[in-house]
Design a protein around this motif. Structure first.
Motif, mmCIF file in Angstrom:
data_model
loop_
_atom_site.group_PDB
_atom_site.id
_atom_site.type_symbol
_atom_site.label_atom_id
_atom_site.label_comp_id
_atom_site.label_asym_id
_atom_site.label_seq_id
_atom_site.Cartn_x
_atom_site.Cartn_y
_atom_site.Cartn_z
ATOM 1 N N SER B 50 -106.143 37.297 -17.045
ATOM 2 C CA SER B 50 -104.852 36.699 -17.389
ATOM 3 C C SER B 50 -104.632 35.518 -16.461
ATOM 4 N N ILE B 51 -103.794 34.573 -16.931
ATOM 5 C CA ILE B 51 -103.552 33.374 -16.137
ATOM 6 C C ILE B 51 -102.062 33.296 -15.810
ATOM 7 N N PRO B 65 -94.706 45.005 -19.555
ATOM 8 C CA PRO B 65 -96.007 44.951 -18.880
ATOM 9 C C PRO B 65 -96.814 43.723 -19.278
ATOM 10 N N ALA B 66 -96.534 43.136 -20.436
ATOM 11 C CA ALA B 66 -97.326 41.982 -20.872
ATOM 12 C C ALA B 66 -97.085 40.761 -19.991
#
Lengths: 547, 114
Positions: B50-51, B65-66
């Motif tokens: 993830s960035i 949580p995303a």
């Protein structure tokens, strides 16, 4: 949760060795008497602690007979839970017994042939105890590394070229297997999103096919790490070299360490990968059985081919690992219970044998040239003289050595009247009647069972041939002066063998206890519910955000 | 991005395995280091790539949580780095001791007979 004080017994087997090891680092090597006393007191306390845990887990003190300790009071799936059931308590007791014997043995000479023996010894115990108690996969990795790091130091203890060479290979193999461990753990986390063993077991049913595949891949890679530790066939070539190079008390502890791998396999496979009937594991059961069988065959051939007693002890340990793995792969509760009896008896006997080796070697060459070398290397001032006051030389040394060697050989080969025979006999009995005597099945055992039994008997024969060959050559065919044995050295060996005799005489009660251990293992639901339902301790400061 | 990381880990791991199988201790320790890099990266990406997502939240109440990176693999990899570093350093000491005692850097402690 009535009495929280007794719950602390779950953390003391880890904290006590940690603290005493840290304390021992700062005491000068010249004060070895003091260092030995601290180490001995710690080992005795661990023995009492393990005994108390065995008692508490077997008398209904805790619900479902499993003690759970939440580290730092974090609720279960998030924090690290330590847990002790009957199996963990039994293994703790075994490790305390062997540690005590190894320490007593080391008192006369080995604890003084280099620096920091006592600290490393305690760190090793901390790692082993932690691995038995933890309920979290990553925490297991940490304890494994503590155990391994201490064992690297101990294998090199009494520094000479052979030990450095064996140690170098031992370290590389264990480093690589640690990498496998990490990959396995990471894959399991990626698939299931948890590393708590109990949580993992409950989440397994809800996984979709892709995640399930990922998890099984992870578990298989993880198994490679444990199988390396338990030195099974394609992964166990390091063991005989390391055993014969390590100093005797350290080799005794290494015998115990191979059983840590077996313990983890037993726990994880029955907990996580057992099917709902709680019997044979669906994943890898046959693989474990096959690997076990091949390992027994490999160990027997190696045993026949070795001339040196150190290597023979190594191959005996490999046979013992193979037998245990095959039994785990077999999976029925009463087979496991018989295998646990075999585990206790063979671990005690092989540990006694590796310590006996050095005493027997003294018949052939009583000098200690190597000792002088290390003394110089570490600039240890007060070299222990060959016959100083560290215990009294015992009379009838030859008779003692002969009898002790004979007893070890009997147990390892599995001949009557000692505990090795009872272990193998009950293993066969369980394999032929996997559902108990009352079951009205007419089957006479599967092909795999017959093959396994034949191999176990052949391995016993190999042990008889090679050990007797050695015994005859050493005790009868050489004219020798009786060696000087210190009371502590002989006492350590005699103590371990005495426990085997006790296991023989008290085989009935011991077997019924092991049956309870095995039945507990075959009810993973008890374990998961107990661990996941343990509440945090009220009235103390809770971590932020967890109510 | 996944494919780049996957290839990077594969290259590191492959080189590491090859070096570990070499007969000189220096090659072995270099191989161990490469293996440990590969494994650490592997653990790290198991929390999914993830960035610009923080791993921690200071907010109270339920969170999405995303919007956050998985903190657990980051904690695991930190531990793994420390332990791997320490054990590799230990191996370095043994390597030097072996070199000093046997006079050769072959893993068997003696030169092979040609």
């Amino acid at each position: 949760m009535s009495n929280h004080w007794l719950d602390q017994l779950l953390i003391t087997p880890i904290l006590l060795p940690l603290l005493s090891a840290a304390l021992l680092v700062f005491i000068n090597q010249r004060r070895h008497q003091l260092k030995f006393t601290i180490n001995l007191l710690s080992c005795l306390a661990l023995l009492v602690n393990a005994g108390a845990l065995v008692y508490l887990t077997d008398t209904g003190h805790w619900p479902r007979d499993i003690g759970v300790y939440l580290a730092a009071n974090w609720a279960t799936p998030f924090g690290i839970a330590l847990m002790a059931d009957r199996l963990a308590a039994m293994m703790l007791l075994l490790s305390a017994v062997i540690a005590l014997a190894a320490l007593l043995y080391a008192y006369a000479r080995w604890s003084r042939t280099g620096v920091h023996f006592h600290s490393l010894f305690q760190f090793l115990l901390m790692g082993i105890n932690g691995a038995f108690l933890t309920g979290d996969l990553f925490n297991l990795f940490v304890f494994f590394e503590i155990m391994l790091a201490a064992s690297y130091g101990l294998v090199l203890h009494g520094f000479n070229a052979a030990r450095v060479r064996a140690g170098m290979q031992y370290i590389v193999i264990n480093l690589v297997s640690s990498f496998f461990f990490l990959i396995g753990v990471a894959l399991i986390y990626a698939a299931a999103g948890t590393l708590n063993m109990a949580d993992l077991a409950t989440r397994l049913t809800g996984l979709n096919a892709t995640d399930r595949l990922l998890l099984e891949t992870g578990a298989a890679i993880l198994a490679v790490a444990f199988l390396t530790k338990s030195a099974v066939w394609p992964l166990g070539f390091w063991l005989p070299t390391t055993y014969s190079a390590a100093s005797p008390p350290v080799a005794a502890m290494l015998v115990l360490m191979t059983k840590v791998g077996v313990y983890i396999l037993l726990r994880l496979w029955l907990l996580v990968f057992a099917d709902h009937a709680g019997v044979a594991s669906a994943l890898g059961g046959n693989a474990l059985l096959t690997i076990g069988v091949v390992t027994i065959a490999f160990g027997s051939i190696g045993l026949l081919a070795s001339q040196e007693l150190g290597r023979m002890a190594g191959y005996s340990a490999i046979i013992s690992s193979g037998t245990l793995l095959a039994a785990i792969g077999y999976g029925q509760p009463n087979v496991i219970s018989a295998a646990l009896f075999y585990l206790l008896s063979s671990t005690l006997a092989v540990a006694a044998l590796v310590m006996l080796i050095e005493l027997i070697e003294r018949i052939r060459k009583p000098s200690a040239a190597m000792l002088a070398l290390t003394m110089e290397a570490f600039a240890i001032g007060d070299a222990p003289e060959q016959d100083d006051s560290a215990g009294v030389p015992i009379p009838a040394a030859m008779a003692f050595l002969g009898l002790a060697f004979f007893a070890c050989a009997l147990i390892i080969a599995g001949l009557p009247p000692l505990s090795g025979f009872i272990a193998k006999f009950s293993l066969f009995h369980a394999m032929l009647n996997p559902y108990g005597l009352s079951a009205v099945t007419a089957d006479v055992g599967t092909l795999a069972a017959w093959l396994l039994m034949a191999l176990i008997i052949v391995s016993g024969l190999a042990a008889v041939i090679s050990l007797m060959r050695y015994g005859v050559r050493t005790f009868w065919a050489t004219e020798s002066t009786p060696p000087r044995l210190q009371l502590t050295e002989a006492g350590a060996v005699a103590g371990l063998l005495f426990l085997c005799v006790v296991a023989t005489v008290q085989a009935g009660p011991l077997r019924s206890y092991l049956d309870r251990v095995s039945i507990g293992l075959h009810h993973p639901a008890d374990y998961t519910q107990r661990v996941l339902s343990t509440p945090t301790v009220p009235g103390v400061v809770n971590p932020e955000g967890s109510e | 991005m996944e494919i780049v990381i996957a290839i990077a880990i594969g290259v590191l791991f492959g080189s590491g395995v090859w070096l570990v199988l070499r007969p000189r201790t220096f090659q072995v320790i270099t191989g161990l280091l490469l293996l440990s890099y590969a494994v650490n990266l592997f653990i790290f990406i198991m929390g999914r790539l993830s960035i610009n997502l923080p791993p921690l939240t200071l907010e109270k109440g339920p969170i999405d949580p995303a919007l956050y990176a998985d903190p657990v693999p980051q904690a695991l990899v930190l531990t793994a780095i420390v332990i791997g570093f320490a054990t590799t350093a230990l191996y370095l000491v043994v390597l030097l001791a072996s070199r000093g005692m046997t006079g050769t850097d072959h893993v068997e402690g003696r030169e092979p007979e040609l």
